[in-house]
Design a protein around this motif. Structure first.
Motif, PDB file in Angstrom:
ATOM      1  N   ALA A 212      13.671 -12.315 112.554  1.00  8.22           N
ATOM      2  CA  ALA A 212      14.633 -11.583 113.380  1.00  8.22           C
ATOM      3  C   ALA A 212      13.991 -10.320 113.965  1.00  8.22           C
ATOM      4  O   ALA A 212      13.114  -9.718 113.351  1.00  8.22           O
ATOM      5  CB  ALA A 212      15.852 -11.197 112.547  1.00  8.22           C
ATOM      6  N   PRO A 213      14.443  -9.891 115.151  1.00  8.38           N
ATOM      7  CA  PRO A 213      13.866  -8.693 115.789  1.00  8.38           C
ATOM      8  C   PRO A 213      14.476  -7.395 115.282  1.00  8.38           C
ATOM      9  O   PRO A 213      14.284  -6.345 115.883  1.00  8.38           O
ATOM     10  CB  PRO A 213      14.193  -8.922 117.269  1.00  8.38           C
ATOM     11  N   VAL A 214      15.254  -7.430 114.204  1.00  7.74           N
ATOM     12  CA  VAL A 214      15.857  -6.220 113.632  1.00  7.74           C
ATOM     13  C   VAL A 214      15.592  -6.189 112.130  1.00  7.74           C
ATOM     14  O   VAL A 214      15.248  -7.205 111.522  1.00  7.74           O
ATOM     15  CB  VAL A 214      17.387  -6.156 113.883  1.00  7.74           C
ATOM     16  N   ALA A 215      15.778  -5.016 111.538  1.00  2.87           N
ATOM     17  CA  ALA A 215      15.642  -4.876 110.091  1.00  2.87           C
ATOM     18  C   ALA A 215      16.807  -5.576 109.397  1.00  2.87           C
ATOM     19  O   ALA A 215      17.960  -5.414 109.796  1.00  2.87           O
ATOM     20  CB  ALA A 215      15.613  -3.398 109.708  1.00  2.87           C
ATOM     21  N   VAL A 216      16.512  -6.355 108.352  1.00  2.00           N
ATOM     22  CA  VAL A 216      17.539  -7.085 107.607  1.00  2.00           C
ATOM     23  C   VAL A 216      17.304  -6.886 106.112  1.00  2.00           C
ATOM     24  O   VAL A 216      16.184  -7.043 105.627  1.00  2.00           O
ATOM     25  CB  VAL A 216      17.531  -8.592 107.934  1.00  2.00           C
ATOM     26  N   ILE A 217      18.375  -6.523 105.395  1.00  2.00           N
ATOM     27  CA  ILE A 217      18.336  -6.391 103.942  1.00  2.00           C
ATOM     28  C   ILE A 217      19.484  -7.210 103.357  1.00  2.00           C
ATOM     29  O   ILE A 217      20.604  -7.150 103.868  1.00  2.00           O
ATOM     30  CB  ILE A 217      18.459  -4.915 103.512  1.00  2.00           C
ATOM     31  N   ILE A 218      19.222  -7.972 102.294  1.00  2.00           N
ATOM     32  CA  ILE A 218      20.243  -8.759 101.607  1.00  2.00           C
ATOM     33  C   ILE A 218      20.424  -8.178 100.210  1.00  2.00           C
ATOM     34  O   ILE A 218      19.440  -7.995  99.480  1.00  2.00           O
ATOM     35  CB  ILE A 218      19.860 -10.244 101.528  1.00  2.00           C
TER      36      ILE A 218
END
Length: 417
Positions: free
Chosen positions: A123-129
């Motif tokens: 993805a082109p954005v920061a992702v945190i789960i």
């Protein structure tokens, strides 16, 4: 890559293409990650080798429906993974009229984490789960970079580590409230969210939330954008523009140098202080004074002295930022107010201006100036804006006095006294 291939490979959902005989023609990266088979391994097999034998009749009936021209919805089947276990998929299947191929868009009956992680990493954005305890289950590289952590360093940490300390209790309460009724929450639903980098630097973020379910357990996928510069620049520029327009009508500029006068400074400063307080950013101020200005006036006359003041103001404007404010306090004394500015940056600006003065191209006369610098941080105490201004004026004046006492043509920060 055509649009179909792009959609096929970036889909969050497992996708396959097969012929009416069950031969697998293609599978996307989510499908291969879940099952453990590579695309080439799947292409060498048919569904009949991989579907659970007890589901054969169900799948054969679905193929008959498809060949008759009807789509199939919610087909549940068990698929053999490379490591030997079966995973249950639920598929919607259509048959292409031209090629006869069967296009299956599936989802796991239980578990959404694996496919989401695969797509999050591209993805082109920061992702945190995170899980319901607030522990970070996965962070993509953009998230690690945004918060200035090394690769793999965020996994296992509490999400509250990425929130300023004063906001953590509120964040925990908000997280519990969200977990009680999890829904998709789009970007832009909150305008005052803060993140905390590893070096304790705060910045403004916008966050989108998506609930994920893994065998009955709730996880939350957070997409994060850093909007600090956009927000601060737009807000500060808008506020200062409105104030500037009003001050121009009231002629609150020094007529000789076109720097702001004291009245303008006192009207502008409260809004600047409030913006910096809201964003937990420091304000710095630089007081500067031409060295031996009285002797210069005595030698060359007041008219030449006035020209020198104009040249100094013009040079200072070239070295400061658009949102900084140059004020003529009186005589040869000026003040630069610098919002969102730390001590090191303010000293650097003062030094660059100081060094440029003797060699400037605007004046026929060589002159120097002394500089006093002060920085106010909003953890100092709950002072009113004009009290902060008074403190900055007092401290820069003391620092300037020390700079002159030590020989002039130098920069002195108050904290070094």
């Amino acid at each position: 890559m055509n649009e179909f291939e792009n959609f096929f490979n970036l889909s969050l959902d497992p996708m396959t293409i097969a012929d009416v005989n069950g031969k697998i023609l293609h599978a996307n990266s989510v499908y291969t990650a879940i099952t453990g088979w590579t695309v080439e391994e799947l292409k060498s097999k048919s569904y009949w080798e991989l579907i659970h034998p007890e589901d054969f009749e169900k799948v054969r009936g679905a193929i008959k429906t498809l060949t008759a021209g009807h789509p199939v919805f919610a087909l549940e089947y068990r698929f053999l993974c490379k490591e030997g276990s079966y995973k249950t998929f639920i598929a919607n299947v259509n048959r292409d009229k031209n090629s006869g191929y069967l296009y299956a868009l599936s989802r796991l009956k239980e578990g959404q984490i694996i496919p989401y992680i695969i797509v999050a990493n591209t993805a082109p954005v920061a992702v945190i789960i995170i899980n319901t305890a607030g522990v970070i289950f996965h962070a993509n590289r953009l998230a690690e970079t945004m918060f200035e952590y090394e690769a793999g360093e965020l996994a296992g940490k509490s999400i509250e580590n990425l929130i300023p300390a004063r906001l953590r209790e509120k964040h925990q309460a908000n997280r519990r409230e969200y977990q009680a009724a999890p829904t998709n929450r789009p970007m832009g639903s909150s305008l005052n969210l803060k993140g905390l980098k590893k070096n304790n630097f705060e910045f403004r973020v916008d966050i989108s939330l998506n609930p994920l379910f893994e065998y009955g357990d709730l996880y939350i996928a957070c997409s994060i954008l850093d909007v600090t510069e956009k927000f601060n620049t737009a807000k500060l520029a808008s506020n200062l523009e409105r104030e500037n327009q009003r001050l121009v009508r009231l002629a609150q500029r020094d007529p000789l140098t076109q720097a702001y006068n004291r009245r303008a400074m006192e009207e502008l400063f409260p809004k600047i202080a409030e913006d910096c307080r809201e964003n937990s950013r420091s304000i710095s101020a630089i007081m500067l004074d031409i060295d031996h200005f009285k002797k210069f006036n005595d030698s060359y006359g007041h008219q030449t002295g006035d020209e020198l003041l104009k040249q100094l103001a013009s040079l200072a404007q070239k070295f400061i930022r658009e949102n900084d404010i140059l004020v003529r306090l009186g005589g040869e004394e000026f003040l630069i107010i610098m919002p969102f500015c730390e001590q090191t940056q303010a000293v650097e600006v003062a030094e660059r201006l100081r060094i440029s003065l003797p060699n400037n191209d605007l004046s026929q006369h060589t002159f120097t100036a002394s500089f006093g610098v002060s920085t106010y941080r909003f953890d100092h105490g709950p002072l009113a804006p004009l009290e902060i201004l008074g403190e900055l004026l007092k401290e820069t004046d003391e620092a300037l006095y020390q700079a002159k006492a030590l020989g002039r043509n130098r920069t002195q920060h108050f904290s070094d006294l």
